[in-house]
Scaffold this active site. Sequence first.
Site, mmCIF file in Angstrom:
data_model
loop_
_atom_site.group_PDB
_atom_site.id
_atom_site.type_symbol
_atom_site.label_atom_id
_atom_site.label_comp_id
_atom_site.label_asym_id
_atom_site.label_seq_id
_atom_site.Cartn_x
_atom_site.Cartn_y
_atom_site.Cartn_z
ATOM 1 N N ASN A 188 76.056 68.525 46.725
ATOM 2 C CA ASN A 188 75.854 67.081 46.502
ATOM 3 C C ASN A 188 75.135 66.522 47.719
ATOM 4 O O ASN A 188 74.819 67.195 48.614
ATOM 5 C CB ASN A 188 77.203 66.198 46.273
ATOM 6 C CG ASN A 188 78.099 66.316 47.363
ATOM 7 O OD1 ASN A 188 77.792 66.307 48.612
ATOM 8 N ND2 ASN A 188 79.381 65.744 46.991
ATOM 9 N N LEU A 221 73.282 64.512 42.017
ATOM 10 C CA LEU A 221 73.079 63.384 42.468
ATOM 11 C C LEU A 221 74.126 62.210 41.370
ATOM 12 O O LEU A 221 73.656 61.117 41.276
ATOM 13 C CB LEU A 221 71.790 62.879 42.208
ATOM 14 C CG LEU A 221 70.666 63.673 42.982
ATOM 15 C CD1 LEU A 221 69.421 63.685 42.631
ATOM 16 C CD2 LEU A 221 71.049 63.756 44.556
ATOM 17 N N ASP A 253 83.083 70.073 40.039
ATOM 18 C CA ASP A 253 83.578 71.614 39.785
ATOM 19 C C ASP A 253 83.377 71.914 38.387
ATOM 20 O O ASP A 253 82.916 73.044 37.811
ATOM 21 C CB ASP A 253 85.291 71.525 39.927
ATOM 22 C CG ASP A 253 85.556 71.462 41.299
ATOM 23 O OD1 ASP A 253 84.612 71.901 42.234
ATOM 24 O OD2 ASP A 253 86.690 70.795 41.509
#
Length: 311
Positions: A188, A221, A253
């Site tokens: 991320n 994002l 996940d």
Amino acid sequence: MPDVVVFGSLNTDLVLDVPVLPAAGQTVLGGRLRVHSGGKGANQAVAAADAAGPTGPAVRMVGRVGDDGYGRRMRADLTAAGVDTGGVTVDSNEPSGTALILVDAAGENVIAVAAGANSAVDVDDARRAAAGLGPGDVAVCQLEVPQPAVRALVVAARAAGARSVCNAAPAAALAPDLLAALDVLVVNESEAGAVFGTQIRTPEAAGTAAGRAGCAVVVTLGPAGAVFAGPHGRPGRCPAPTVPVIDTVGAGDAFVGALAVALAGGTDLATAVGAGVAAGSRAVTRSGARPHAVDRGRKPVDADLTEGAGK
């Protein structure tokens, strides 16, 4: 049909809702203690099994739990989700990994993790995870187990002709040789900063990072979707649909699990990222870190069974 092998952590999450997060030395009375099976590795294995369904790749989990009630419960939950737990070792020297989570009325949280058996995962476990891997298979790992074991898995997967996907979470720097041995790195925004030392929000920035790393780079994002690039391919962006957000826990996940299954099915990177974005978007519309067992037509494991769980 290719296999998906998930190598990584298994934790039990002990979650307590409190009116406010306690200050140092303060005691706060909370609500009912909730106990959930978690850990990024196990969550990604469940997400992969959910994405694979009855006709997709088989999903196998490799890791360690303690010889205790939490460990037994975590293995039972994985089995109920359709994950092969034959590679989950019971470690008699360490307790199962546990996360202690306090959540206040505004949704803010504090988390402390006792790694337990996850800290004992080693190179031999990585070799067990890689056993039987071959072309078309996908090995998935994260950073909640020691990095030497992660490195061993990635190297063994490459030698076997399988592809590797590493979700660099929790955020940590990765050695250049580990990055170069990877096929796909998933991060991320904050994790991208830890790995590359810079923000990545555009396809062009993802392309630069992929060129430096020597592997494909995918950056999630949140509501903006994801950007991605292969080390030599054209960078791209995958927007996310607008959905009602209930709970963002577990979206990352879900993304990784679905992406791994798509890659095992032979899709290209752009298509696999699209599958990941779709899964992550679905995940935020429900509460909790995992798909509900009843949604998959399987027998659910009692999510509120607390008495004796650690015995």
